[in-house]
Design a protein around this motif. Structure first.
Motif, short mmCIF file in Angstrom:
data_model
loop_
_atom_site.label_atom_id
_atom_site.label_comp_id
_atom_site.label_asym_id
_atom_site.label_seq_id
_atom_site.Cartn_x
_atom_site.Cartn_y
_atom_site.Cartn_z
N MET A 198 0.86 -1.36 -0.32
CA MET A 198 -0.03 -0.13 -0.05
C MET A 198 0.92 1.36 -0.01
O MET A 198 1.87 1.52 0.88
CB MET A 198 -0.98 0.12 1.36
CG MET A 198 -1.70 1.19 1.34
SD MET A 198 -3.00 1.24 2.70
CE MET A 198 -4.05 -0.31 2.47
N PRO A 199 0.68 2.03 -1.03
CA PRO A 199 1.56 3.39 -1.05
C PRO A 199 1.20 4.27 0.09
O PRO A 199 0.15 4.46 0.78
CB PRO A 199 0.98 3.85 -2.49
CG PRO A 199 -0.32 3.55 -2.59
CD PRO A 199 -0.39 2.36 -2.14
N LYS A 200 2.20 5.00 0.45
CA LYS A 200 2.17 5.79 1.97
C LYS A 200 1.25 7.06 1.55
O LYS A 200 0.98 7.51 0.51
CB LYS A 200 3.53 6.54 2.16
CG LYS A 200 4.73 5.55 2.67
CD LYS A 200 5.81 6.04 2.87
CE LYS A 200 5.65 6.95 4.23
NZ LYS A 200 7.29 7.66 4.49
N PRO A 201 0.32 7.46 2.52
CA PRO A 201 -0.71 8.46 2.27
C PRO A 201 0.14 9.80 2.12
O PRO A 201 1.27 10.05 2.48
CB PRO A 201 -1.24 8.41 3.78
CG PRO A 201 -1.09 7.31 4.35
CD PRO A 201 0.11 6.75 3.93
N LYS A 202 -0.52 10.69 1.30
CA LYS A 202 -0.15 12.05 0.84
C LYS A 202 -0.82 13.06 1.72
O LYS A 202 -0.43 14.15 1.80
CB LYS A 202 -0.46 12.28 -0.42
CG LYS A 202 0.66 11.33 -1.39
CD LYS A 202 0.70 11.67 -2.83
CE LYS A 202 1.40 10.79 -3.57
NZ LYS A 202 1.43 11.07 -5.20
N HIS A 203 -2.18 12.76 2.01
CA HIS A 203 -3.33 13.47 2.83
C HIS A 203 -3.90 12.51 4.01
O HIS A 203 -4.72 11.83 3.56
CB HIS A 203 -4.20 14.22 1.87
CG HIS A 203 -5.06 14.84 2.45
ND1 HIS A 203 -6.14 15.46 1.77
CD2 HIS A 203 -5.13 15.53 3.79
CE1 HIS A 203 -6.85 16.30 2.64
NE2 HIS A 203 -6.04 16.61 3.83
N ILE A 204 -3.65 13.30 5.39
CA ILE A 204 -3.98 12.30 6.37
C ILE A 204 -5.15 13.29 6.97
O ILE A 204 -4.96 14.42 7.50
CB ILE A 204 -2.99 11.60 7.31
CG1 ILE A 204 -2.10 11.00 6.74
CG2 ILE A 204 -3.63 11.15 8.66
CD1 ILE A 204 -0.86 10.64 7.68
N LEU A 205 -6.36 12.45 7.40
CA LEU A 205 -7.15 13.22 8.11
C LEU A 205 -7.05 12.85 9.85
O LEU A 205 -6.99 11.51 10.10
CB LEU A 205 -8.81 12.73 7.85
CG LEU A 205 -10.03 13.31 8.62
CD1 LEU A 205 -10.15 14.72 8.34
CD2 LEU A 205 -11.16 12.40 8.48
N VAL A 206 -6.75 13.70 10.44
CA VAL A 206 -6.61 13.47 11.95
C VAL A 206 -8.00 13.87 12.74
O VAL A 206 -8.33 14.99 12.65
CB VAL A 206 -5.46 14.30 12.35
CG1 VAL A 206 -5.09 14.05 13.77
CG2 VAL A 206 -4.09 14.00 11.70
N ILE A 207 -8.16 13.09 13.56
CA ILE A 207 -9.55 13.28 14.16
C ILE A 207 -9.00 13.22 15.74
O ILE A 207 -8.69 12.41 16.39
CB ILE A 207 -10.33 11.89 14.27
CG1 ILE A 207 -10.82 11.76 12.57
CG2 ILE A 207 -11.84 12.25 14.87
CD1 ILE A 207 -11.68 10.62 12.39
N ARG A 208 -9.62 14.48 16.41
CA ARG A 208 -9.39 14.54 17.75
C ARG A 208 -10.21 15.68 18.18
O ARG A 208 -10.26 16.93 18.01
CB ARG A 208 -7.98 14.71 18.40
CG ARG A 208 -8.05 15.10 19.92
CD ARG A 208 -7.92 13.64 20.59
NE ARG A 208 -8.76 13.89 21.89
CZ ARG A 208 -8.50 12.92 22.73
NH1 ARG A 208 -7.82 11.74 22.63
NH2 ARG A 208 -9.36 12.89 23.86
N PHE A 209 -11.52 15.45 18.56
CA PHE A 209 -12.60 16.38 19.03
C PHE A 209 -12.06 17.04 20.20
O PHE A 209 -12.74 18.30 20.11
CB PHE A 209 -13.89 15.80 19.07
CG PHE A 209 -14.53 15.09 17.74
CD1 PHE A 209 -14.65 15.72 16.63
CD2 PHE A 209 -14.90 13.52 17.68
CE1 PHE A 209 -15.02 15.16 15.30
CE2 PHE A 209 -15.17 13.16 16.46
CZ PHE A 209 -15.30 13.94 15.22
N SER A 210 -12.01 16.28 21.18
CA SER A 210 -11.93 17.14 22.53
C SER A 210 -10.96 16.05 23.57
O SER A 210 -10.40 15.15 22.92
CB SER A 210 -13.32 17.19 23.13
OG SER A 210 -13.92 15.83 23.46
N ALA A 211 -10.53 16.39 24.64
CA ALA A 211 -10.84 17.55 25.29
C ALA A 211 -9.64 18.48 25.33
O ALA A 211 -8.78 18.19 24.48
CB ALA A 211 -10.91 17.38 26.81
N MET A 212 -9.66 19.80 25.70
CA MET A 212 -8.90 20.88 25.37
C MET A 212 -7.45 20.41 25.41
O MET A 212 -6.56 20.52 24.63
CB MET A 212 -9.19 22.10 26.37
CG MET A 212 -8.25 23.11 25.88
SD MET A 212 -8.56 24.80 26.57
CE MET A 212 -8.08 24.35 28.41
#
Length: 339
Positions: A1-15
């Motif tokens: 699998m080729p390395k990603p070029k664009h990553i979606l990073v998810i972290r909604f909370s806490a501060m």
């Protein structure tokens, strides 16, 4: 699998947890400049990421149009238009897991929160340093094919102060210490009467800037501001971006095990933390701080510490364990590291 070029990073909370992503993302984008990052988080946290290269923020309206399963489905459709290749879930909660379900076919990695190790720590079966949250974030990106070295971190430049922000610092000749005396749970807080002893003594030699929020906290901090010279409260007076600019000009931040510690650490400040029923061994110490900057409650008197990871659970008699740390020890620690 080729390395990603664009990553979606998810972290909604806490501060604090969102702030802890910042030094990791800074190292990631510096060491892999070809990579594009989109951070999915709450709009309130957008200023955290302002100085990061190749990082954009997509705001999740989890109480409005993105609420519930249908809202998350709408959010997934919006995000797909960004054409990301992979997902780094740094939260791993029900919302993020539902959202990832709509990303079938995308490469997905999620944080291992180490629940088994943390449970053993709380139960007293194993009292040792666990993997830090920062390293757990790093592990997610390494699973996506991107090694990250956090050993030589860089930080954003100190922000210029506006005339209004300058008004919170009494003297240019004195060092400036931020103090954030509150936390989500009282069991994580230093008793206010003892904190006032710290403030009274340090105000003789330092500029003190008090941080907090909420009606009751604002009232308490305003009272302290009125009692001592060189003490100013910013509670309820500044926007988040202004608070971050002011924090970037501190010499030291004194905080509980709470979000303000992580805000200061992500900006490269020295951070002294006070720990009540929680403990740095759980992995939530602020970024890049020496172990001796963490002042922990007396485990000889309170052997069940840590009683929980988040400070929300504790036995009778453990409500104010942070008070077992003498105020003069905190004062000496602040003076020793800003000299």
């Amino acid at each position: 699998m080729p390395k990603p070029k664009h990553i979606l990073v998810i972290r909604f909370s806490a501060m604090g947890d969102v702030a802890m992503t910042v030094p990791v993302l800074r190292a990631l984008t510096e060491q892999h400049p070809e990579l594009k990052i989109t951070v999915l988080t709450r709009a309130f946290f957008k200023p955290f990421f302002k100085d990061l290269t190749n990082v954009e923020v997509y705001s999740a309206d989890l109480k409005g149009k993105h609420k519930g399963v249908l809202g998350l489905y709408k959010l997934s459709k919006e995000l797909k238009s960004l054409h990301f290749d992979a997902v780094a879930d740094l939260h791993n909660v029900l919302r993020s897991n539902i959202l990832k379900f709509f990303f079938l076919g995308k490469q997905v990695e999620q944080i291992d929160k180490g629940r088994t190790e943390k449970k053993a720590l709380i139960a007293g079966k194993s009292f040792q340093q666990l993997k830090t949250t920062h390293q757990r974030y790093v592990d997610v990106f390494e699973n996506l094919g991107f090694a990250i070295d956090l050993s030589n971190p860089t930080f954003a430049d100190v922000k210029p102060l506006t005339k209004n922000l300058h008004s919170f610092i009494s003297s240019k000749e004195q060092k400036t210490v931020g103090i954030a005396p509150f936390a989500a749970h009282k069991s994580k807080m230093y008793p206010l009467e003892q904190m006032e002893e710290v403030i009274a003594e340090l105000s003789k030699t330092h500029n003190l800037v008090l941080f907090g929020g909420g009606k009751k906290e604002i009232e308490i901090l305003n009272q302290l501001e009125g009692k001592y010279e060189n003490v100013h409260s910013v509670a309820g007076k500044l926007k988040l971006e202004e608070e971050l600019a002011l924090i970037s000009n501190l010499d030291v931040m004194l905080s509980m095990d709470s979000g303000n510690a992580h805000l200061a650490a992500m900006l490269g400040k020295k951070v002294v933390t006070i720990w009540g029923v929680t403990h740095p061994f759980a992995g939530f110490a602020p970024f890049n701080q020496p172990l001796e900057y963490a002042l922990v409650a007396d485990r000889n008197k309170f052997p069940l510490i840590p009683t929980s990871v988040y400070g929300n659970k504790f036995p009778e008699g453990y409500e104010s364990v942070a008070g077992s740390i003498p105020s003069n020890k905190i004062i000496e620690k602040i003076r020793s590291i800003d000299s």
